[in-house]
Structures are given as C-alpha cells and as structure tokens.
Design a protein around this motif. Structure first.
Motif, short mmCIF file in Angstrom:
data_model
loop_
_atom_site.label_atom_id
_atom_site.label_comp_id
_atom_site.label_asym_id
_atom_site.label_seq_id
_atom_site.Cartn_x
_atom_site.Cartn_y
_atom_site.Cartn_z
N GLU A 308 1.08 -0.98 0.11
CA GLU A 308 0.30 -0.18 0.23
C GLU A 308 0.82 0.95 -0.19
O GLU A 308 2.12 1.30 0.26
CB GLU A 308 -1.43 -0.06 1.21
CG GLU A 308 -2.11 -0.64 1.01
CD GLU A 308 -3.16 -0.48 2.06
OE1 GLU A 308 -2.47 -0.55 3.61
OE2 GLU A 308 -4.18 -1.35 1.85
N ARG A 310 0.55 5.40 0.91
CA ARG A 310 -0.01 5.86 2.01
C ARG A 310 0.00 7.69 1.53
O ARG A 310 1.30 7.98 1.21
CB ARG A 310 0.08 5.95 3.13
CG ARG A 310 -0.50 7.30 4.05
CD ARG A 310 -0.63 6.63 4.76
NE ARG A 310 -1.68 6.30 5.16
CZ ARG A 310 -2.48 5.57 6.91
NH1 ARG A 310 -2.04 6.47 7.98
NH2 ARG A 310 -3.32 4.85 6.35
N THR A 362 -11.19 2.08 -0.39
CA THR A 362 -10.27 3.35 0.51
C THR A 362 -11.15 4.33 1.19
O THR A 362 -11.99 4.44 0.83
CB THR A 362 -9.29 3.89 0.24
OG1 THR A 362 -8.17 4.56 1.11
CG2 THR A 362 -9.01 5.31 -0.67
N PHE A 378 -4.95 8.50 2.74
CA PHE A 378 -5.83 7.47 2.20
C PHE A 378 -4.81 6.40 2.15
O PHE A 378 -3.32 7.47 1.73
CB PHE A 378 -6.29 8.13 1.32
CG PHE A 378 -5.92 9.42 0.37
CD1 PHE A 378 -5.40 8.29 -1.38
CD2 PHE A 378 -5.46 10.47 -0.18
CE1 PHE A 378 -5.18 8.90 -2.30
CE2 PHE A 378 -5.71 10.76 -1.03
CZ PHE A 378 -4.66 10.13 -2.16
N ASP A 379 -4.83 5.63 1.78
CA ASP A 379 -3.90 4.74 1.43
C ASP A 379 -4.82 3.90 -0.34
O ASP A 379 -6.03 3.87 -0.66
CB ASP A 379 -4.02 3.09 2.54
CG ASP A 379 -3.57 3.66 3.78
OD1 ASP A 379 -2.62 4.20 3.71
OD2 ASP A 379 -4.33 3.34 4.85
#
Length: 385
Positions: A308, A310, A362, A378-379
């Motif tokens: 992921e 970010r 997400t 947010f990822d």
C-alpha cells in the motif's frame, strides 16, 4: 397456604367435578385452598353445561368411576366455544385417553399437593399468555416500523430523484449562460479601456462559479455510479500530484498559492492502481481545501507500507473541531455556515473526495487539531508489488 400461592389462585375460578359433590366439598385440599368464593363443584353429568356458562380457568376432575367417561369424551368438543382451561385429572387407574386430554394426571395420594400443582400450571399459563401478548405487541410494533421504513424509503427515493433533477437542471441551465458570461468577460479583458480590477474580479467570479457547476455535476455522477476496478491503470503517484497542482495553478483563486505546496521526497518511485482522472480530482480538491484554510506551507507526503501507498496532505490551518469531523464529508456542509463566513466554496469538495475514495476501496483518515491544522491521508494499492 402461602400468600403468593393464595394470591395466584384468588385470580382463578376453579371447577371441581366429582360424582359426589357433598363429599368433594369436605376433601382436605378444597379446605386448604381457602378460596371458597372461587371454587365451584358439579357432577360429571352436569359438567358440560356448568362448564359452558361458568368458563373456569382450572378444572379438577376426579375420575373415580365410569360416570366421568362421558365428560371426557365431550370435553374436547366443548372447548371449541370457550377459552381452553387447565385440566387436572385425579385417577389411580387413568386411561390412555385421559393423558391425551388432561394437562396433568395425578393419583389420589397427590391431593395434599394439589394447590401447588394448580399454581404451577396457572403460572405457566400466565407466562405463556404474557409471552403471546408480548409477541403480538412486538409483531404489531414490527409491522408499524416496517410501514414507517417503507414510507421513509419512498420519501428518500423521492428526495434523491428530486436532488438529481435539481442538479441536472442546475448544471444544464447554468453551463451555457456561464460560458457566455465567461466569453464576454474575456472580450472585456482584451479592451485596453476596461477597468482591469473590475475585469479581474469578474474573471475570478466566473471561474469560481464554473468550478462550482463542475463539482455539482461530478458529485451527481459519483452518487449514481459504482466502482469499476477493471478500468484502473498503473500510474506514478507523482503524475497525479503534478496534474492536481497544475490544475490549481490555472485557477484564479490559487494561482499565487502554488508555491506553498511542498512535495516530500521519494514520490517518484511509487506507482498505484487507480482511475487517473478521478484520483487527480480528489488530490486537487484536498490541496484546494488545505490552501484555502491555511496561509503556511501545505506538505504532500508519500510513504509505502507493504503493498500500500499512503498519501498524506498536511496543512497548518484552522483545523476542524472534533464534533464536526463526522460531518465534513456531507454534501453542502460548511464548518462555518454563517452568512459572514470567511471561506468560500459550496461544501461539496470533501463529499466528492470521499466518493472517489470509496470507488478506490479506501477511506479518508483525518488527524486534526482545532486551531493548529489538519492532515488528510488515504491508502492506495501499489501497482508494483
């Protein structure tokens, strides 16, 4: 007899059936019941007629001779016209049919405990009736709630249809005159005799109005479409950020603020799976929000954790009160909703961001301190695992 037992039996009428009525009135258990005003006696021959007009809650039948056989045969038929009572049969040699009709069959030796037996059945019946009443009430309440829910759903559907109609009408009816006004202002800008300050104010106002119309239209589109992951593509995260910054630089509101955006190192190496156009819009709206509410630098930080990426956008602005954190994503919600509020906007930017993030599976995470600033993060799924 215990007071609790007596109080329970006081509420019941008891019919005792015996071939010898005078004899049964002298039985010890009848005397022990101490509720003579609620006890009635009769013979098996007269039992059915007595039962029909008396409607007792408890029936005690002494099955000590063949005269009671006719009563037991007629008993089930008579129950069709009255509420079914509790039937207790006293018999030392009960037949199989007796067990089918009676609630309980006891021998003569159990007579001293008859009041406890009756109370036990009465309480069980009261509990059953209470549960049935509660079930009936709950069913009625459930039906009422279902009706209210159906009305609420219908009302909500009608409101959504109305919203969509209003949004469609506004975006359609305003877009054409907006372009005409914008063209007229551009022509005025080319005239050397026109007051430059007035032209700049007009151009800024038309740009803001055009942006508002575009956002309302986009919000309507996002609320009426689902995520299409299959259309996602691999895009370097730096491209999305640079495109968002360029778009902001073209606006009158932030053309002088672009220098305050600081992109932290290591953004070049990360690639994410996304809808490039929509995610660029989301980042642009978050940057717009940060620049609007802050006069200091706005920092964009990109970090990786496993598969992921970010993205964090941090400002040192006014922050968000804790009691309003759950509401800022509502369409048309303003933190400062007064007529004298300092900051412009329609209150739909963060609503659009949230919908775009939902399409990317997400969520937006907020870390904010009122008066000190906010961080929106947010990822996203990386494209190069």
């Amino acid at each position: 007899m215990h007071t609790q037992v007596k109080n329970t039996l006081d509420e019941q009428s008891i019919l005792i059936i015996h071939n010898d009525v005078d004899y049964v009135r002298q039985l010890p258990y009848v005397t022990n019941l101490e509720i003579s005003n609620s006890i009635f006696t009769t013979t098996p021959i007269d039992a059915i007629s007595t039962l029909m007009h008396l409607h007792p809650q408890v029936i005690v039948v002494h099955d000590d001779d063949y005269n009671s056989t006719a009563f037991f045969e007629a008993f089930p038929l008579s129950l069709r016209e009255i509420e079914r009572p509790i039937l207790i049969a006293v018999s030392n040699n009960p037949s199989s049919n007796l067990f089918e009709v009676a609630n309980q069959v006891i021998p003569q030796s159990y007579l001293p405990f008859l009041e406890q037996i009756i109370v036990s059945h009465v309480k069980r019946l009261q509990l059953t009736v209470g549960l049935l009443h509660r079930s009936t009430n709950l069913e009625a309440d459930n039906q009422h709630l279902n009706q209210q829910l159906a009305i609420a759903k219908q009302t909500s559907a009608e409101i959504n249809i109305l919203k969509q109609a209003v949004v469609h009408s506004v975006s359609h009816e305003l877009r054409t005159p907006m372009l005409q006004v914008k063209s007229a202002v551009a022509l005025l800008n080319e005239d050397e005799n026109t007051n430059r300050n007035i032209v700049e104010l007009a151009m800024e106002a038309t740009t803001r109005l055009e942006s508002g119309i575009r956002n309302v239209t986009l919000l309507n589109e996002l609320m009426n479409e689902s995520s299409n992951v299959e259309s996602f593509s691999a895009v370097p995260i730096i491209q999305l950020i640079q495109a968002a910054v360029r778009n902001l630089g073209r606006s009158w509101e932030h053309k002088k603020d672009i220098g305050r955006i600081e992109i932290m190192p290591n953004a070049q190496t990360h690639t994410v799976l996304c809808d490039k156009q929509r995610l660029t819009i989301a980042i642009q709206l978050l940057l717009d929000n940060a620049l609007k509410f802050s006069k200091d630098k706005v920092k964009i930080k990109i970090t990786r954790s496993g598969s992921e990426i970010r993205v964090s956008i941090q400002d040192k602005g006014i922050g968000i009160p804790q009691d309003q954190l759950n509401r800022i994503f509502e369409p048309f919600y303003q933190i400062d909703g007064s007529s004298t509020r300092r900051f412009g906007g329609m209150g739909i930017g963060l609503a659009i961001v949230q919908l775009i993030m939902e399409q990317h599976c997400t969520v937006i995470q907020i870390d904010s301190i009122h008066g000190k600033g906010s961080t929106f993060a947010f990822d996203l799924q990386t494209a190069n695992n």
